[in-house]
Structures are given as structure tokens and as C-alpha cells.
Design a protein around this motif. Structure first.
Motif, PDB file in Angstrom:
ATOM      1  N   PHE A 344       0.835  -1.210   0.000  1.00 21.98           N
ATOM      2  CA  PHE A 344       0.000   0.000   0.000  1.00 21.98           C
ATOM      3  C   PHE A 344       0.863   1.251   0.000  1.00 21.98           C
ATOM      4  O   PHE A 344       1.880   1.326   0.694  1.00 21.98           O
ATOM      5  N   LYS A 345       0.413   2.252  -0.777  1.00 28.46           N
ATOM      6  CA  LYS A 345       1.074   3.558  -0.811  1.00 28.46           C
ATOM      7  C   LYS A 345      -0.001   4.636  -0.688  1.00 28.46           C
ATOM      8  O   LYS A 345      -1.017   4.590  -1.373  1.00 28.46           O
ATOM      9  N   ASN A 356       4.545  -5.929   0.576  1.00 26.93           N
ATOM     10  CA  ASN A 356       4.481  -7.405   0.687  1.00 26.93           C
ATOM     11  C   ASN A 356       4.294  -7.854   2.140  1.00 26.93           C
ATOM     12  O   ASN A 356       4.961  -8.758   2.630  1.00 26.93           O
ATOM     13  N   PHE A 357       3.342  -7.201   2.796  1.00 32.24           N
ATOM     14  CA  PHE A 357       3.097  -7.448   4.221  1.00 32.24           C
ATOM     15  C   PHE A 357       2.146  -8.633   4.387  1.00 32.24           C
ATOM     16  O   PHE A 357       1.038  -8.635   3.866  1.00 32.24           O
ATOM     17  N   SER A 358       2.577  -9.643   5.126  1.00 35.55           N
ATOM     18  CA  SER A 358       1.747 -10.829   5.363  1.00 35.55           C
ATOM     19  C   SER A 358       1.853 -11.247   6.825  1.00 35.55           C
ATOM     20  O   SER A 358       2.959 -11.291   7.384  1.00 35.55           O
ATOM     21  N   THR A 379      -0.651   2.358   9.434  1.00 34.49           N
ATOM     22  CA  THR A 379      -1.206   1.979   8.123  1.00 34.49           C
ATOM     23  C   THR A 379      -1.914   0.625   8.198  1.00 34.49           C
ATOM     24  O   THR A 379      -2.953   0.420   7.566  1.00 34.49           O
ATOM     25  N   ILE A 380      -1.352  -0.286   8.984  1.00 34.48           N
ATOM     26  CA  ILE A 380      -1.981  -1.603   9.163  1.00 34.48           C
ATOM     27  C   ILE A 380      -3.411  -1.432   9.684  1.00 34.48           C
ATOM     28  O   ILE A 380      -4.357  -2.066   9.194  1.00 34.48           O
ATOM     29  N   ILE A 381      -3.578  -0.529  10.644  1.00 33.50           N
ATOM     30  CA  ILE A 381      -4.896  -0.297  11.246  1.00 33.50           C
ATOM     31  C   ILE A 381      -5.820   0.413  10.259  1.00 33.50           C
ATOM     32  O   ILE A 381      -7.006   0.083  10.150  1.00 33.50           O
ATOM     33  N   THR A 525      -9.545 -10.696  19.621  1.00 31.90           N
ATOM     34  CA  THR A 525      -8.279 -10.509  18.907  1.00 31.90           C
ATOM     35  C   THR A 525      -7.801  -9.095  19.215  1.00 31.90           C
ATOM     36  O   THR A 525      -8.543  -8.123  19.028  1.00 31.90           O
ATOM     37  N   THR A 526      -6.571  -8.981  19.696  1.00 27.18           N
ATOM     38  CA  THR A 526      -6.071  -7.680  20.154  1.00 27.18           C
ATOM     39  C   THR A 526      -4.798  -7.305  19.405  1.00 27.18           C
ATOM     40  O   THR A 526      -3.890  -8.129  19.242  1.00 27.18           O
ATOM     41  N   ILE A 527      -4.744  -6.053  18.964  1.00 28.07           N
ATOM     42  CA  ILE A 527      -3.539  -5.516  18.325  1.00 28.07           C
ATOM     43  C   ILE A 527      -3.075  -4.325  19.140  1.00 28.07           C
ATOM     44  O   ILE A 527      -3.823  -3.365  19.350  1.00 28.07           O
TER      45      ILE A 527
END
Length: 582
Positions: A344-345, A356-358, A379-381, A525-527
Motif C-alpha cells: 500500500f502507498k 508485501n506485508f503478510s 497503516t496496518i490499522i 483478537t487484540t492488536i
């Protein structure tokens, strides 16, 4: 006018209000047109020496009756047309606000708050005037002009009518030319007002920063510049309007001059009676308002069209994020999360925020995320909340692609505490219960106790009824963060996300909050995103991000044994704690 097509449904729904309003407006015009006929007969009776006391009382009664009827009819048209124009303002403002709520996050990154506020105030006000006062004026202008000209030519003299109205073609041309210029000038005024509003709003919101950096004088200069720009734009419009209306009056005065010169000649030579001449001038005086109204209505309609064009630009904006056809509503949601090769950009960015985030976050587990500023943590959130669309790769929730899930269903199942800890200008209880439709005081108390903010709240004179200042400015940073945590907990979501939301509390309070959260995190599920390792060390899995990529992954003990970035963060924080303790 094409710009007003957006309001077609409203106008159709309220057509009878406009029709009845125009009916009573025409009744006003008709009663006013009776006055010249009364004056005609009154003057002719005086000239012929036939006026008696009874006639005088009769004519006086006519004038009083006409005045009373005019007042009643004028009240009635106002009750229809003015009321419906206010209703239009109300519904258009609701339409604008509702549409703005649907637009994606990125829209607000490129549009200023002050500009949007100007649309909701000045622009909508101009549209209300165009479809309220504008309707009245254009009806008056057309009907009164047509009937008055007919009565002048039919009851007095056709040649006198033609000569007296000779300035009208010049007037029509001038109105057309002025109208185009007014439209352009008004757009400039609205744009300057938007810029001005934005400076004021931004300055008041950041007043503490301004004072902290002693920038009052600099901000006053910036304000003066925007204020002066608005002044000049307004003056430019005023100059045109200032020429416009006197010009219309000049044309009306020329009509009277012609009427007086030629009409008095006709009276002297017996072509028309003195009563005809008085009635003719009375009709001509009734024409002055429609001629003036024509000028005003062009002005109002041009302003309304310019504002409607600006509003339409917003209403035509399409949200970048929207539900797919047959979007899935999450049921029996467990909270299993998979990021599969996500890249993502951000718009206009020079590099990828994630590349390439997995990762797989099993339901009921906890993930800690740490990394340098700009490494892609938030960005993940943003992608998990679907605030932005993915460029490549896929995110799955319970094995459903995220873009197939209904937005409301997705976000209802996520409790999010952001870095800013934004609070609204309302009570603490309302702030905590913000994310749920119905809540009890017991629900609020439970969430506040887990978030370790209950003791602070009850120490305030008004407790949970305490009003917080704008953006929660009356609270400390730690109190705001803990209130935001309580707001996320009261939702009882399946996924909990804490984005550096414990940074403003001390380590002792942090430990208490994390201890309280343990029971809340069961089956959720916690981040946890943090800069402090103490926040995430007990997570089931921890990842270290650098330039949008996972460079380390494992438990706290495993990452320390790697002696790489995580170990460096840990050593630096130990050193900082040691220095602070000394």
C-alpha cells in the motif's frame, strides 16, 4: 437553471407550498393594481367638481380595504414561500452533512475544514435567498410588469406607454451584463470567505500552540491578510452592485421624466384626463419595484447559482470506500485476521507504506507491533478499518475478503483507540458511550474502571456529567487516552486495537490498565501498537516493522535473543529508565 437540478426532488415535494405562495403573492399584486383605478376616479371627480363627502369616505374606505387585503395576502405568501425556503435550507444542510459523512478519509486530507464550513453557512444561505426572495421578486417582476404595462396602454394612452418605457431595452441589456459579472465576483467572495474561515478555525483550535510558541503577532498578520483579501473581494462585488442598483433607478427616473413631459402635454391638449395622467403615473410608480426587483433577482439568482455550483461539487464527490454489491454482514464473528501480501502507498506518497506485508493473527490472540516512526504501524490499522482501499494483496476476516464485508458490520466489530484520543465537546459519559446506540451508567462505569479512568472522573465536581472542552482540552493527555480506551471497551467488540494509546500514561498506570485489559482481551483478537516495549512484551506474538516490512517476528524472549532491532529498542528504553530514575 442547471445548477439547481440537485433540488428537483425537494421542489417537487414542496410544489404546492410554492404554488399557494405565488397565488397569494399575485393576490397582493392585484390588490395593489386597484389603487391607480381608485386614484383615477377620485381625481376625475375632483376635476369635474363632483366629489362629495360621501364619495370621499367611499374612496377612503376603498384605500383602507385594499391596504388590509394587501397586508393579509402578504402575510399568507410569506407563510408559504419564506417557510419553504427555510425548510430548503434545513434539508440542504442535512443533505450536505450526511453526504460528507459518507466520504472517505482521504477527502478530508485534501479539503480544509474552513472551506467545508463556508459551504454549510454562506453558500446554503445564498441558495435559500435565491429560492425564497428570488421566487418572490421574479414573480413580482413578471406579473406586475405585464399587468401594469397592459393597464397603462389600455386605459390611458398607447403612445405615452411606449415612450415612457423606452429605457427598458437598455435596462434589460445592463441586467444581463451585470449578472454575469456579479456571478464571477460572488464566487471570488465565497472562496475568500472559505479561506478566511479556515484560518480562524485552525487558529482557535491551535490557540495553545500559538501561545506556547509566542506566535500571536504572526497569526494576527496572517489573519489580517486573509481578512483584507475578503474585504477586497467584497468591495469588488459591492462596486458592481453599487453601480447596478443606481443604474436601474436612473432608468426608472428617465421613464418618469418622459411621462411627465409627454403626459402633461396630452392633458393640456385634452387627449387624456387628469385622472388618467395620475393613474398612469401611479402604474408607472408600481413598475419601479418590479424593475428594481428584476435587478435584485438577477443578483440573488446569480449568487444562488454560484453557491449551488460549489455545493454540487461536494454532492457529486463519490466515496472511495463503499460497500460491494451483496456485501457480507458478519455473524458469529470470531476475529481471525489475515494480511496476505499487502502492498500500500498513500496518495501522492513517494514510497510504499507497506510492502508485501503478510501475517496471520488467530482469533483470540494478541499481536504487538513496534517500529520506528513512519514504519507503517498505523497503516496496518487504517487498512484493517478500511479507511483506504488496498492496491494489492488481500485482508481476510474470518476468511472473508475485507472488501466483501459491509463497512458498518466491519467497523462495529472493531474497538479502536487512536493516537490522537479525540474527544467531543460533551460529557464524559457521552464520550465513553459514543460508539454504542444504547448504554447504561453501569456499562460506562465498568469500561471506565478497566481503563483506570474512573477514579479521575469521580474526583471531578460533576463526575461523569463533566463537560470536556473542545477536543478534550480540559483533560490531561493520559485522561484523554484512558477515556478513549473506555470508549472502545464499552462496544464489546471482537477485535481491539490500541494505536500507541498508552504513551501519555506512566508505567504504573500502564501496568494497571494492561492488567485490567487481560480479562477484556479473552476471546478477543487484540492488536497493540506501541513505542514502549513494556506495553507489548506480554503479547502472544510481536512484529518489528521497518520501512513497511516485517523485519522480526516472535515472542518477547525470542526477539531479545535475536539481538537485532527489538533488542536495540529494549536496551535504549532500559537506559532511558535508568537515567530518569537517577
Amino acid at each position: 437553471m442547471k445548477h439547481f437540478k440537485t433540488l428537483k426532488d425537494f421542489l417537487l415535494k414542496n410544489k404546492w407550498s410554492y404554488i399557494l405562495g405565488i397565488f397569494w403573492l399575485l393576490a397582493v399584486d392585484i390588490t395593489q393594481l386597484l389603487v391607480p383605478e381608485v386614484l383615477r376616479r377620485f381625481t376625475d371627480d375632483i376635476a369635474a367638481g363632483l366629489l362629495t363627502v360621501n364619495d370621499l369616505l367611499r374612496y377612503t374606505g376603498y384605500i383602507i380595504a385594499i391596504g388590509i387585503a394587501t397586508a393579509i395576502f402578504r402575510y399568507l405568501w410569506r407563510m408559504y414561500i419564506v417557510v419553504v425556503s427555510r425548510k430548503l435550507e434545513y434539508e440542504l444542510r442535512n443533505m450536505l452533512f450526511t453526504h460528507l459523512q459518507t466520504l472517505s478519509t482521504n477527502y478530508y486530507n485534501t479539503h480544509k475544514t474552513g472551506d467545508l464550513m463556508a459551504h454549510a453557512t454562506n453558500d446554503i444561505g445564498a441558495i435559500r435567498m435565491a429560492l425564497g426572495s428570488g421566487v418572490v421578486m421574479i414573480t413580482d417582476a413578471i406579473f406586475m410588469t405585464a399587468i401594469a404595462i397592459f393597464m397603462m396602454s389600455a386605459t390611458t394612452d398607447l403612445r405615452l406607454t411606449i415612450f415612457s418605457l423606452a429605457p427598458l431595452p437598455i435596462l434589460a441589456f445592463a441586467i444581463w451584463r451585470f449578472g454575469r459579472t456579479i456571478n464571477t465576483k460572488f464566487k471570488g467572495v465565497q472562496e475568500a470567505f472559505s479561506a478566511f474561515t479556515d484560518v480562524v478555525q485552525e487558529n482557535f483550535a491551535g490557540i495553545r500552540v500559538v501561545k506556547s510558541f509566542v506566535q500571536e503577532e504572526a497569526e494576527i498578520k496572517k489573519f489580517n491578510y486573509k481578512n483584507m483579501l475578503l474585504f477586497h473581494k467584497n468591495m469588488s462585488l459591492v462596486k458592481i452592485s453599487g453601480m447596478f442598483h443606481p443604474f436601474i433607478q436612473l432608468m426608472a427616473s428617465l421613464s418618469f421624466v418622459i411621462s411627465m413631459l409627454y403626459g402633461s402635454t396630452l392633458v393640456i391638449y385634452g387627449k387624456i384626463s387628469l385622472g388618467d395622467f395620475v393613474a398612469f403615473n401611479s402604474y408607472l410608480s408600481l413598475l419601479i419595484w418590479p424593475m428594481m426587483a428584476l435587478g435584485w433577482v438577477i443578483n440573488l439568482l446569480q449568487r444562488g447559482a454560484a453557491s449551488m455550483e460549489r455545493i454540487n461539487k461536494i454532492l457529486e464527490e463519490k466515496p472511495e470506500i463503499f460497500d460491494a454489491k451483496n456485501a457480507i454482514v458478519l455473524s458469529d464473528f470470531k476475529g481471525d485476521i489475515i494480511f496476505d501480501d499487502v502492498t500500500f502507498k498513500y496518495p501522492n506518497a513517494a514510497y510504499n507504506a507497506l510492502e508485501n506485508f503478510s501475517i496471520h493473527i488467530p482469533s483470540g490472540s494478541s499481536l504487538g507491533i513496534i517500529g520506528k516512526t513512519g514504519s507503517g504501524k498505523t497503516t496496518i490499522i487504517n487498512l484493517l478499518l478500511r479507511l483506504y482501499n488496498l492496491e494489492s494483496g488481500t485482508i481476510y476476516l474470518d476468511h472473508n475478503p475485507i472488501h466483501h464485508i459491509q463497512l458498518q458490520s466491519l467497523r462495529e466489530n472493531i474497538g479502536y483507540v487512536d493516537q490522537d484520543s479525540f474527544l467531543f465537546s460533551t460529557t464524559l459519559e457521552e464520550n465513553i458511550g459514543f460508539g454504542v446506540d444504547h448504554f447504561s451508567r453501569e456499562d460506562v462505569l465498568r469500561a471506565a474502571k478497566v481503563a483506570q479512568v474512573h477514579d479521575n472522573i469521580v474526583s471531578f465536581p460533576d463526575g461523569y456529567e463533566t463537560f470536556v472542552g473542545e477536543r478534550g482540552v480540559t483533560l490531561s493527555g493520559g485522561q484523554k487516552q484512558r477515556t478513549s480506551i473506555a470508549r472502545a471497551l464499552i462496544k464489546q467488540p471482537k477485535i481491539l486495537i490500541f494505536d500507541d494509546s498508552l504513551s501519555a500514561v506512566d508505567t504504573n498506570t500502564e501496568e494497571k490498565i494492561l492488567a485490567g485489559l487481560k480479562s477484556e482481551m479473552k476471546n478477543k483478537t487484540t492488536i497493540l501498537i506501541a513505542h514502549r516495549i513494556s506495553t507489548i512484551k506480554d503479547c502472544d506474538e510481536i512484529i518489528v516493522l521497518d520501512e513497511g516490512k516485517i523485519v522480526e517476528k516472535g515472542s518477547h524472549a525470542q526477539l531479545l535473543s535475536n539481538r537485532y532491532l527489538y533488542y536495540e529498542f529494549y536496551q535504549k528504553q532500559l537506559l532511558e529508565e535508568k537515567i530518569l530514575s537517577e
